[in-house]
Design an enzyme around this catalytic site. Structure first.
Site, PDB file in Angstrom:
ATOM      1  N   HIS A  63      52.751  39.203 -87.000  1.00  0.00           N
ATOM      2  CA  HIS A  63      53.051  39.907 -85.744  1.00  0.00           C
ATOM      3  C   HIS A  63      54.568  39.959 -85.624  1.00  0.00           C
ATOM      4  O   HIS A  63      55.187  38.993 -85.191  1.00  0.00           O
ATOM      5  CB  HIS A  63      52.484  39.131 -84.545  1.00  0.00           C
ATOM      6  CG  HIS A  63      50.995  38.959 -84.570  1.00  0.00           C
ATOM      7  ND1 HIS A  63      50.132  39.822 -83.933  1.00  0.00           N
ATOM      8  CD2 HIS A  63      50.208  38.019 -85.140  1.00  0.00           C
ATOM      9  CE1 HIS A  63      48.877  39.422 -84.113  1.00  0.00           C
ATOM     10  NE2 HIS A  63      48.901  38.328 -84.833  1.00  0.00           N
ATOM     11  N   ARG A  65      56.125  42.114 -83.780  1.00  0.00           N
ATOM     12  CA  ARG A  65      56.452  42.480 -82.397  1.00  0.00           C
ATOM     13  C   ARG A  65      57.330  43.715 -82.273  1.00  0.00           C
ATOM     14  O   ARG A  65      58.168  43.787 -81.374  1.00  0.00           O
ATOM     15  CB  ARG A  65      57.180  41.321 -81.690  1.00  0.00           C
ATOM     16  CG  ARG A  65      56.442  40.012 -81.705  1.00  0.00           C
ATOM     17  CD  ARG A  65      55.259  40.060 -80.779  1.00  0.00           C
ATOM     18  NE  ARG A  65      54.679  38.736 -80.601  1.00  0.00           N
ATOM     19  CZ  ARG A  65      53.408  38.442 -80.840  1.00  0.00           C
ATOM     20  NH1 ARG A  65      52.570  39.376 -81.269  1.00  0.00           N
ATOM     21  NH2 ARG A  65      52.959  37.224 -80.630  1.00  0.00           N
ATOM     22  N   ASP A 305      49.326  34.715 -89.882  1.00  0.00           N
ATOM     23  CA  ASP A 305      49.215  35.014 -88.451  1.00  0.00           C
ATOM     24  C   ASP A 305      50.525  34.692 -87.728  1.00  0.00           C
ATOM     25  O   ASP A 305      50.512  34.207 -86.592  1.00  0.00           O
ATOM     26  CB  ASP A 305      48.038  34.249 -87.815  1.00  0.00           C
ATOM     27  CG  ASP A 305      47.621  34.834 -86.467  1.00  0.00           C
ATOM     28  OD1 ASP A 305      48.161  35.894 -86.081  1.00  0.00           O
ATOM     29  OD2 ASP A 305      46.774  34.232 -85.802  1.00  0.00           O
TER      30      ASP A 305
HETATM   31  O1  DOR Z   1      47.293  32.895 -81.745  1.00  0.00           O
HETATM   32  C1  DOR Z   1      47.342  34.097 -81.840  1.00  0.00           C
HETATM   33  N1  DOR Z   1      48.466  34.802 -81.562  1.00  0.00           N
HETATM   34  N2  DOR Z   1      46.246  34.756 -82.246  1.00  0.00           N
HETATM   35  C2  DOR Z   1      46.173  36.082 -82.188  1.00  0.00           C
HETATM   36  O2  DOR Z   1      45.130  36.616 -82.478  1.00  0.00           O
HETATM   37  C3  DOR Z   1      47.321  36.891 -81.728  1.00  0.00           C
HETATM   38  C4  DOR Z   1      48.568  36.168 -81.902  1.00  0.00           C
HETATM   39  C5  DOR Z   1      49.718  36.833 -81.174  1.00  0.00           C
HETATM   40  O3  DOR Z   1      49.840  38.045 -81.278  1.00  0.00           O
HETATM   41  O4  DOR Z   1      50.488  36.135 -80.532  1.00  0.00           O
END
Ligand code: DOR
Length: 444
Positions: A63, A65, A305
């Site tokens: 991610h 962002r 992740d």
């Molecule tokens: O812990 C998590 N954070 N799991 C997710 O599915 C999304 C992620 C996030 O985007 O912060």
């Protein structure tokens, strides 16, 4: 003898034949020759004696962002963290602000990151009740890694909570769909457990095993009906592993280094909300079951992740604190440390981090040290011992759940299509990452 752009000399290569002590040469971004290339010349030469030369590591869940808030992670900082940690390609998630759910948001994102990525990338598009009709076209956009479904709420507001919409999504389009499996009705019903506790140690109780299992069961039933390939992200329970073992024709499996390394209750006592992620870190029984699934060949790939929430956000009172941990930079050293500890072989590491993603997602020319493939390499020193410290981290969040951990096995060079972008911990050159190409969209 020929002149190449890059020559990696005398390393131990992990090729499709196994371990091979050889040289490897790259020309125009692709692997041109493997063997004893004694008299060959090259613009750049890396002496790799005593080092392992692995196919480039692909992190299939980050991610970064972008688009998002400016003080948080962006594609440049996220991918810089990636290459510093030995990662040559990433799949980026769509739960941004705004979310990536149509042509306009996807193309804006692609345009914004195109010249700012240090590694190669694929971008997920998010499924929402509003874009079901468009998914078939959206999943074929250049750079698209596929469709991502959130069955349970996590960060952001992408959500497919019910079977009726889920079925529509699975019937729309053909590519493998990546899914966050937590059952939204059960999450909603159990939220008071978290609120009452006010402590992150309640996280695996709120979002319990059944929450994950129910979503995965619902998904598999509908995927079978639709004849659709699915990819179950961050699997955390033994029950799901047992179930998934019977669905390997349609389902692939991802686990995270965090779920393989941290365990409740210890992680919550030591790290507080920094150990909070979705689905949660669970107890040792589940961790052991995940390792068995790695050993048995059930797990297809590792994704970090990487979710770089800021310390001040993590400081909020649980459960208002956000879920997620950074991880793109620590994936390789943490997993190599497990290799050194005998929990998996280096060959299995390569399958999980490179060949596996390429196979499951049909990534063109990636996933192997083989002639004609892209010159992507993660060169590692399996004997190097260092401690993970905050000053080494690049992510704008500035922390890691693995800070203070002594690790044996480190990436020493990252090479993307023949360009050395990290050497001995130093980032080199300019961001020149490119979009990944996928089997279903080779004409793009
Ligand atoms: O812990 C998590 N954070 N799991 C997710 O599915 C999304 C992620 C996030 O985007 O912060």
């Amino acid at each position: 003898m020929a002149t190449f752009d890059l020559l990696i000399r005398d390393g131990t290569l992990l090729t499709t034949s196994g371990e091979e002590r050889a040289d490897v040469a790259v020309l125009d971004g692709r692997i041109a020759m493997i063997g004893s290339l004694g008299r060959a010349g090259a613009a750049t030469t890396i002496e790799a004696r005593g080092l392992y030369v692995l196919p480039g590591v692909i992190d299939t869940q980050v991610h970064f962002r972008e688009p998002g808030l400016t003080h948080k992670e962006d594609f440049e900082s996220g991918t810089r963290a990636a290459i510093k940690g030995g990662v040559t390609a990433v799949f980026d998630m769509p739960n941004t602000k705004p979310a990536i759910v149509d042509e306009a948001t996807f193309e804006d994102k692609f345009r914004a990151i195109r010249t700012r990525s240090w590694c190669d990338f694929g971008l997920y598009v998010g499924a929402s009740p509003a874009n079901v009709e468009r998914l078939e076209a959206l999943e074929l956009m250049p750079a698209c890694a596929g469709v991502k479904i959130f069955m349970g709420s996590s960060t952001g507001d992408l959500l497919i909570p019910d079977d009726e919409t889920l079925k529509k999504v699975l019937f729309a389009g053909r590519r493998r769909v990546a899914v966050h499996c937590e059952d939204e009705p059960r999450l909603k019903a159990r939220r008071p457990i978290a609120e009452k506790a006010g402590q992150p140690s309640a996280h695996p109780e709120w979002r319990d095993e059944q929450t994950a299992f129910e979503a995965t069961s619902r998904l598999l039933a509908l995927a079978r009906l639709a004849g659709r390939r699915v990819h179950v992200l961050h699997v955390t329970t033994g029950q799901e592993m047992d179930l998934l073992a019977g669905h390997r024709d349609i389902a692939t499996i991802e686990v995270t280094p965090q779920h393989l390394t941290l365990a409740a209750p210890e992680c919550y006592e030591r790290l507080g909300t920094r150990a909070q992620m979705n689905p949660p870190i669970r107890g040792l029984i589940h961790q052991e079951r995940l390792w068995r699934a790695v050993a048995d060949g059930l797990v297809d790939m590792i994704g970090s992740d990487h979710a770089p929430h800021l310390p001040e956000e993590k400081a909020r009172r649980y459960p208002d604190s956000p879920s997620g941990m950074p991880g793109v930079q620590t994936l390789v050293p943490i997993m190599l440390d497990h290799v050194n500890a005998g929990r998996l072989s280096l060959r299995r590491f390569v399958d999980l981090t490179s060949a596996g993603p390429a196979r499951a997602f049909g990534i063109a020319r990636k996933g192997a040290v083989a002639v004609g493939y892209d010159g992507d390499f993660t060169i590692v020193d399996m004997a190097a011992k260092r401690t993970i410290v905050a000053s080494w981290l690049v992510s704008k969040c500035g922390w890691s759940p693995f800070e203070g951990r002594a690790v044996t096995g480190w990436p020493v060079a990252t090479i993307v299509r023949g360009r050395v972008v990290m050497l001995q911990g130093e980032v080199i050159g300019e961001p020149a990452g490119s979009r990944l190409r996928f089997a279903e969209a080779l004409n793009l």
